[in-house]
Design a protein around this motif. Structure first.
Motif, PDB file in Angstrom:
ATOM      1  N   LEU A 395      78.460  -3.719   0.876  1.00 46.34           N
ATOM      2  CA  LEU A 395      79.429  -4.260   0.530  1.00 46.34           C
ATOM      3  C   LEU A 395      80.464  -3.099   0.428  1.00 46.34           C
ATOM      4  N   THR A 396      81.818  -3.328   0.557  1.00 46.01           N
ATOM      5  CA  THR A 396      83.392  -2.577   0.441  1.00 46.01           C
ATOM      6  C   THR A 396      84.423  -3.189  -0.893  1.00 46.01           C
ATOM      7  N   LEU A 397      84.077  -2.252  -1.735  1.00 46.04           N
ATOM      8  CA  LEU A 397      84.941  -2.685  -2.935  1.00 46.04           C
ATOM      9  C   LEU A 397      86.281  -2.464  -3.133  1.00 46.04           C
ATOM     10  N   ASP A 398      87.469  -2.793  -3.167  1.00 44.90           N
ATOM     11  CA  ASP A 398      88.500  -2.097  -3.894  1.00 44.90           C
ATOM     12  C   ASP A 398      89.686  -2.505  -4.746  1.00 44.90           C
ATOM     13  N   ASN A 399      89.557  -3.678  -5.442  1.00 45.97           N
ATOM     14  CA  ASN A 399      90.432  -3.434  -6.644  1.00 45.97           C
ATOM     15  C   ASN A 399      89.118  -4.501  -7.435  1.00 45.97           C
ATOM     16  N   GLY A 400      88.099  -5.061  -7.343  1.00 48.62           N
ATOM     17  CA  GLY A 400      87.501  -5.946  -7.924  1.00 48.62           C
ATOM     18  C   GLY A 400      87.728  -7.053  -7.733  1.00 48.62           C
ATOM     19  N   SER A 401      89.256  -8.090  -7.357  1.00 50.80           N
ATOM     20  CA  SER A 401      89.854  -9.562  -7.520  1.00 50.80           C
ATOM     21  C   SER A 401      89.021 -10.182  -5.938  1.00 50.80           C
ATOM     22  N   GLY A 402      88.905  -9.232  -5.624  1.00 53.38           N
ATOM     23  CA  GLY A 402      88.779 -10.251  -3.972  1.00 53.38           C
ATOM     24  C   GLY A 402      90.005 -10.000  -3.022  1.00 53.38           C
ATOM     25  N   LEU A 403      91.435 -10.003  -3.825  1.00 52.90           N
ATOM     26  CA  LEU A 403      92.759 -10.071  -3.778  1.00 52.90           C
ATOM     27  C   LEU A 403      93.183  -8.856  -2.669  1.00 52.90           C
ATOM     28  N   SER A 404      92.007  -8.852  -1.889  1.00 53.65           N
ATOM     29  CA  SER A 404      92.384  -7.528  -0.638  1.00 53.65           C
ATOM     30  C   SER A 404      91.763  -7.999   1.014  1.00 53.65           C
ATOM     31  N   ARG A 405      92.498  -7.134   1.446  1.00 54.49           N
ATOM     32  CA  ARG A 405      91.920  -7.370   3.040  1.00 54.49           C
ATOM     33  C   ARG A 405      90.723  -6.291   3.412  1.00 54.49           C
ATOM     34  N   ASP A 406      90.649  -5.297   2.022  1.00 53.25           N
ATOM     35  CA  ASP A 406      89.515  -4.164   2.516  1.00 53.25           C
ATOM     36  C   ASP A 406      88.223  -4.572   2.003  1.00 53.25           C
ATOM     37  N   GLU A 407      88.001  -5.840   1.013  1.00 51.89           N
ATOM     38  CA  GLU A 407      86.617  -6.396   0.689  1.00 51.89           C
ATOM     39  C   GLU A 407      86.382  -6.906   1.394  1.00 51.89           C
ATOM     40  N   HIS A 408      84.727  -6.009   1.525  1.00 48.76           N
ATOM     41  CA  HIS A 408      83.556  -7.283   2.451  1.00 48.76           C
ATOM     42  C   HIS A 408      82.557  -7.384   1.758  1.00 48.76           C
ATOM     43  N   ILE A 409      81.649  -7.878   2.055  1.00 50.12           N
ATOM     44  CA  ILE A 409      79.896  -8.306   1.453  1.00 50.12           C
ATOM     45  C   ILE A 409      79.777  -9.282   2.154  1.00 50.12           C
ATOM     46  N   THR A 410      78.611  -9.488   3.134  1.00 50.50           N
ATOM     47  CA  THR A 410      77.204 -10.873   3.346  1.00 50.50           C
ATOM     48  C   THR A 410      77.128 -11.603   2.259  1.00 50.50           C
TER      49      THR A 410
END
Length: 538
Positions: A395-410
């Motif tokens: 899990l990679t969290l950035d801002n918690g909204s998903g409006l990001s290219r730095d957030e990842h999850i499987t």
């Protein structure tokens, strides 16, 4: 025989979930016949094989899903899918299940489940007013009025008016000092971030703020009038806003879209803000509404507060600025916002990025004390997931909204979250917050005339090159399933039909099976280096 249909508010998922979830065991390893891609990262694949070494079946996705992907020119290497029966964490269908993917707005499921569990469904944000000065017999405050925010995600005019009226009830009718905004609850690093893309006026790009008001966006409604003019109404009212209507009414056909009637909003040297409308507007057009994000959070909140203040008879002759509430100031009014369960419903039903980001930071402030930072929020969510027996390794969290290219999850991890949420004390609130296929939210126009319509609670996610679905489906055979599908591909926009086909296939009952083939599995990718604190970038 007609297909059985459940009520749109069905709560079948909770009923199918045992009180304790079985540990994750076997998975079907799916081969990519549209271009074989990496499946589980090595560690995840090893765990699967160790848990159930006898499972070694390769297969393809259901034929309707395969057909949708082929039409969209999306290879299976760009797709990650998990389907599990609710209460049984052994996938009946898994493709690239341990591959870190951009989830777009399905990341809101992680944030909202964490928020409900950490803060509680009845949690309310508080916005408070403090007076520092003397109050004369006529109700004029000779001093400053302070407004302190804690990040209420839904401080709209209907809510803020409550605070204004309570200040009046405290005897204050005029302010001859300053209106001071205390925004210390969120760290300054969380503010004034660059927009996700080039459209800085898009409401979805509005960032978080302790005194977020009306999503920092104006809604202009243009309505042709019988006298040949075009009326312009705006919500919410801002004290400093002036509309310059230079629209030219015509009798031609109605053409153009909202972008063609968007105003130019310009702050003036005298502190006013002018919204200029120019161009032609056909009298044949129906009323149209355009939403525009304007100003900075402090100027927007101050303008909104003062507009309500003046509408209710209040006077103001001072200036506005930011600052901390002094130790000797007197608390005169507090407004409590809607309960978190209602906020989560808005976040998930309508995929509100700004509300999700405010919730994310609130979690950080609640768990590690204010001022909130994205790092605190990310740690708080990850720590909660560990306590909840969930592994945040990928899990990679950035801002918690998903409006990001730095957030990842499987897909596997997101399925785990859905399983745990469904077995938790907040299950009903969480499940009912998700859009219902063919009924409401971002799924209202999908699968309305198919079996899955009314029988699937699905969170959607959309970014450039990303399409995602995640949620629950109650199938015709009486079972309920967790479904996650993440597509990261330049052609993902065309793959919506494949996602709809997957949901319909699950509704019809996964036990119907699909064609099995043999195919090689590529070497797994190296695990990408995490950088959960990096700002979102397009």
């Amino acid at each position: 025989m007609p297909r059985p249909r459940r009520s749109p508010a069905f709560a079948a998922f909770v009923a199918f979930t045992p009180s304790r979830l079985a540990p994750r065991t076997a998975t079907w390893l799916i081969a990519a016949t549209l271009g074989a891609g990496a499946l589980l990262p090595q560690a995840a694949e090893a765990r699967v094989k160790a848990a159930h070494p006898s499972v070694n079946v390769t297969t393809v996705l259901p034929q309707p899903v395969m057909a949708g992907l082929q039409r969209a020119h999306v290879p299976l290497s760009s797709v990650s899918v998990v389907v599990e029966k609710v209460g049984d964490r052994t996938p009946i269908l898994a493709l690239n299940a341990g591959k870190p993917m951009m989830p777009a707005s399905t990341m809101k499921l992680v944030t909202t489940y964490s928020g409900l569990s950490i803060l509680g469904p009845d949690y309310r944000w508080r916005t408070s007013a403090y007076a520092d000065g003397t109050l004369d017999a006529s109700g004029v405050l000779h001093g400053n009025l302070y407004i302190q925010g804690t990040g209420d995600p839904k401080l709209v005019p209907e809510e803020l008016i409550d605070l204004v009226q309570k200040i009046h009830k405290a005897g204050i009718n005029g302010i001859d000092g300053a209106l001071v905004l205390d925004k210390r609850y969120f760290d300054p690093s969380t503010r004034d971030l660059p927009p996700f893309d080039d459209d800085s006026t898009a409401p979805y790009n509005v960032g978080p703020d302790p005194l977020l008001y009306a999503f920092k966006s104006l809604s202009f409604t243009l309505t042709p009038s019988p006298d040949g003019t075009v009326a312009i109404d705006v919500l919410p009212a801002l004290a400093q806003l002036r509309i310059d209507n230079q629209l030219h009414a015509t009798n031609g056909p109605c053409r153009g879209d909202a972008a063609s009637i968007s105003p130019t909003v310009t702050p003036q040297p005298d502190g006013t803000v002018v919204a200029l409308f120019t161009g032609d507007y056909s009298m044949r057009c129906d009323p149209r509404t355009v939403n525009v994000a304007v100003l900075d959070h402090s100027a927007f909140f101050a303008g909104g507060f003062l507009a309500l203040w003046q509408q209710t008879g209040g006077t103001f002759s001072g200036t506005t600025r930011e600052g901390a509430v002094p130790a000797g100031a007197k608390l005169v009014a507090t407004h409590e916002g809607p309960v978190l369960s209602d906020i989560v419903r808005d976040i998930n039903k309508f995929s509100n990025n700004t509300m999700a980001r405010n919730l994310f930071l609130t979690i950080g402030a609640a768990e590690e004390r204010p001022p909130a930072t994205t790092a605190k929020a990310a740690r708080a969510v990850e720590d909660f997931l560990r306590r909840d027996s969930l592994n945040p390794e990928y899990l990679t969290l950035d801002n918690g909204s998903g409006l990001s290219r730095d957030e990842h999850i499987t897909a596997l991890a997101l399925a785990d979250v859905l399983q745990r949420a469904n077995a938790s004390p907040v299950a009903q609130v969480f499940v009912e917050s998700l859009p219902i296929a063919g009924v409401d939210g971002t799924m209202r126009n999908r699968l309305a005339n198919q079996g899955a319509g009314g029988n699937a609670h699905i969170k959607t996610g959309t970014l450039r090159d990303v399409r995602a679905i995640a949620g629950y489906v109650a199938s015709a055979d009486g079972n309920s399933y967790v479904v996650v599908s993440l597509i990261n591909d330049p052609h993902s926009e065309a793959a919506r039909a494949a996602h709809d086909a997957l949901l319909e296939w699950v509704y019809e009952g996964p036990s119907q099976g699909f064609t099995k083939v043999s195919a090689p599995i590529e070497e797994p990718r190296a695990k990408p280096r995490k950088n959960p604190r990096k700002r979102a970038a397009h």
